[in-house]
Design a protein around this motif. Sequence first.
Motif, PDB file in Angstrom:
ATOM      1  N   LEU A  45       0.840  -1.192   0.000  1.00 38.55           N
ATOM      2  CA  LEU A  45       0.000   0.000   0.000  1.00 38.55           C
ATOM      3  C   LEU A  45       0.882   1.252   0.000  1.00 38.55           C
ATOM      4  O   LEU A  45       1.954   1.275   0.605  1.00 38.55           O
ATOM      5  N   GLU A  46       0.408   2.262  -0.684  1.00 36.31           N
ATOM      6  CA  GLU A  46       1.129   3.529  -0.735  1.00 36.31           C
ATOM      7  C   GLU A  46       1.165   4.143   0.662  1.00 36.31           C
ATOM      8  O   GLU A  46       0.139   4.197   1.342  1.00 36.31           O
ATOM      9  N   VAL A  47       2.332   4.621   1.101  1.00 40.53           N
ATOM     10  CA  VAL A  47       2.444   5.149   2.455  1.00 40.53           C
ATOM     11  C   VAL A  47       3.381   6.350   2.495  1.00 40.53           C
ATOM     12  O   VAL A  47       4.359   6.418   1.745  1.00 40.53           O
ATOM     13  N   TYR A  48       3.038   7.315   3.357  1.00 43.95           N
ATOM     14  CA  TYR A  48       3.857   8.504   3.583  1.00 43.95           C
ATOM     15  C   TYR A  48       4.046   8.668   5.084  1.00 43.95           C
ATOM     16  O   TYR A  48       3.118   8.464   5.869  1.00 43.95           O
ATOM     17  N   GLN A  49       5.246   9.069   5.482  1.00 46.14           N
ATOM     18  CA  GLN A  49       5.557   9.346   6.888  1.00 46.14           C
ATOM     19  C   GLN A  49       6.331  10.653   6.943  1.00 46.14           C
ATOM     20  O   GLN A  49       7.299  10.833   6.197  1.00 46.14           O
ATOM     21  N   ILE A  56       0.253   8.510   6.453  1.00 45.50           N
ATOM     22  CA  ILE A  56      -0.883   8.389   5.532  1.00 45.50           C
ATOM     23  C   ILE A  56      -0.707   7.087   4.761  1.00 45.50           C
ATOM     24  O   ILE A  56       0.341   6.863   4.140  1.00 45.50           O
ATOM     25  N   ILE A  57      -1.729   6.227   4.823  1.00 45.13           N
ATOM     26  CA  ILE A  57      -1.712   4.960   4.074  1.00 45.13           C
ATOM     27  C   ILE A  57      -2.894   4.970   3.106  1.00 45.13           C
ATOM     28  O   ILE A  57      -4.018   5.283   3.500  1.00 45.13           O
ATOM     29  N   LYS A  58      -2.620   4.608   1.852  1.00 43.06           N
ATOM     30  CA  LYS A  58      -3.664   4.672   0.827  1.00 43.06           C
ATOM     31  C   LYS A  58      -4.011   3.271   0.309  1.00 43.06           C
ATOM     32  O   LYS A  58      -3.118   2.467   0.040  1.00 43.06           O
ATOM     33  N   LYS A  59      -5.301   3.038   0.179  1.00 41.40           N
ATOM     34  CA  LYS A  59      -5.792   1.780  -0.383  1.00 41.40           C
ATOM     35  C   LYS A  59      -6.748   2.104  -1.522  1.00 41.40           C
ATOM     36  O   LYS A  59      -7.654   2.936  -1.358  1.00 41.40           O
ATOM     37  N   PRO A  60      -6.596   1.456  -2.685  1.00 44.75           N
ATOM     38  CA  PRO A  60      -7.476   1.762  -3.829  1.00 44.75           C
ATOM     39  C   PRO A  60      -8.934   1.382  -3.552  1.00 44.75           C
ATOM     40  O   PRO A  60      -9.241   0.577  -2.668  1.00 44.75           O
ATOM     41  N   ALA A 136     -11.858   4.724  -2.531  1.00 44.74           N
ATOM     42  CA  ALA A 136     -10.437   4.811  -2.180  1.00 44.74           C
ATOM     43  C   ALA A 136     -10.321   5.326  -0.749  1.00 44.74           C
ATOM     44  O   ALA A 136     -11.022   6.257  -0.345  1.00 44.74           O
ATOM     45  N   ILE A 137      -9.441   4.683   0.026  1.00 44.22           N
ATOM     46  CA  ILE A 137      -9.275   5.016   1.436  1.00 44.22           C
ATOM     47  C   ILE A 137      -7.910   5.656   1.659  1.00 44.22           C
ATOM     48  O   ILE A 137      -6.889   5.197   1.135  1.00 44.22           O
ATOM     49  N   GLU A 138      -7.890   6.719   2.453  1.00 50.90           N
ATOM     50  CA  GLU A 138      -6.647   7.322   2.922  1.00 50.90           C
ATOM     51  C   GLU A 138      -6.702   7.341   4.452  1.00 50.90           C
ATOM     52  O   GLU A 138      -7.462   8.112   5.040  1.00 50.90           O
ATOM     53  N   LEU A 139      -5.943   6.458   5.075  1.00 46.67           N
ATOM     54  CA  LEU A 139      -5.893   6.430   6.537  1.00 46.67           C
ATOM     55  C   LEU A 139      -4.860   7.445   7.001  1.00 46.67           C
ATOM     56  O   LEU A 139      -3.676   7.324   6.698  1.00 46.67           O
ATOM     57  N   LEU A 140      -5.330   8.447   7.724  1.00 51.62           N
ATOM     58  CA  LEU A 140      -4.462   9.497   8.251  1.00 51.62           C
ATOM     59  C   LEU A 140      -4.354   9.335   9.763  1.00 51.62           C
ATOM     60  O   LEU A 140      -5.342   9.450  10.482  1.00 51.62           O
ATOM     61  N   VAL A 141      -3.144   9.047  10.231  1.00 51.74           N
ATOM     62  CA  VAL A 141      -2.891   8.871  11.663  1.00 51.74           C
ATOM     63  C   VAL A 141      -1.921   9.957  12.114  1.00 51.74           C
ATOM     64  O   VAL A 141      -0.763   9.983  11.695  1.00 51.74           O
TER      65      VAL A 141
END
Length: 476
Positions: A45-49, A56-60, A136-141
């Motif tokens: 999964l696409e991820v940014y830190q 931020i983790i992205k799921k289609p 599409a999901i963007e999990l923002l923690v």
Amino acid sequence: MSTIHTIEPRKVFHWFYEINRIPRCSGNEKGISDFLVNFAKERNLEVYQDELYNVIIKKPATPGYENAPAVIIQGHSDMVCIKGEGSTHNFDTDPIEMIVEGDILRANNTTLGGDDGIAVAYGLAILDSDDLKHPAIELLVTTQEETGMDGVMALTGEHLNGKILLNIDSDEEGVFLVSCAGGANQIVTFPVKKEKRSGNGLEIKVSGLKGGHSGMEIIKQRANAIKLLARILDKCRDNITLAKITGGSKHNAIPKEAEAVVLAEDLEDTVRKIESFTKELKEEYRVEDGGLTVDVREVGIEEVFIKQLSEDIIDFLMMTPDGVQYMSKDIEGLVKTSVNNAVVEEKEGQLVVTISLRSSSASSLRELLNRVALIAKRTNGAAKESSAYPAWEYDEKSEIRKTAVRVFEELFGKKPKLNAVHAGLECGVLKKILPDVDMISFGPNLYDIHTEKESLSISSVARIWTFLTRLLEEIK
């Protein structure tokens, strides 16, 4: 015997268990942040830190939802770390020990971390599922929410494309938050100038008040010790000169105590005026603050503020607004704008007055900040704004609110309550960063948050999981 590994929804509590194995007090989020990054990488999964460990983790989108607006699911990874008497728990190294008691999940004499670990667990459960329908999901923690929202304050919208935001940081099932206050502190300083004048003086102390949170309890119209002290000083100002004044303790607390030391030209007359006025104040606040006391005792005086400074301080504290200023016209019973004269203290040659202002309207907040600054200017003080955070204003056209209300009513046969808080939330900051995002906040029942008795309703977690997944399915 039930354990966290056997209660439902199994996937949500699995991830709650996993994140509670990782120490994550506010300011110590690297471990949980790296865990989230590894979770994403293991699933491609696409991820940014970022540097503050926001993730931020992205799921289609699943098939059929490719054209639906992307949804941001948001919560914070840090927790308040409190332990009860006798606990040997080490929050820097030990996992949270969790206990199931009927419908309650609690920790062993420590905070549970449900605020806001449950949001992270919901998000991971969605990202880890292959049988759900969703856009599409963007999990923002985010991080450091509990100590000033530093994590979310550092965010930009660079990696977020969602048009809908579901904040899962509320603690009462069936209550949707739709607005929160923004705020700022106005710090007013007066250069302290003193002169030698010895004689008989009085120490005047206001105490016995209830105080409380300056956002959540300002509507109760409790007495403010600093403002009461100012009124007492004003009552006898022709006969006194200030030598000292202090009050309050925190910017977000209604002051419970304040005291002043004054040189009095006529001691007996001053005491008589104070005693007489105290009776009036007790009658005025007999309902809201029946414990009000004003104690007066004689003290020796060697130096006082110069007369102009004494007058300026009394004038300033008398003229500043305080308490509820405006009520919301959108949400019944919600304070729109308030002011808290929070702290008076002398430090580094300055008398410093901290005034905390909140509003769900940016223009209303600006009005009050300007008003306090003008009063400061007219009384020879200097004002400087600090600790500003934005409001999340009520959006009467919100589509996600309408959808969420409909889905909740269809699932549970009753309408949810729409509420707002007169305090700052991450939603306010996120609304400033992402002005076009439609948002709502909700969550399961949490009890005794920020104490060693913190607990979570297991059945409520299950119902909110059903609601969350159905809501995602309805966003097309």
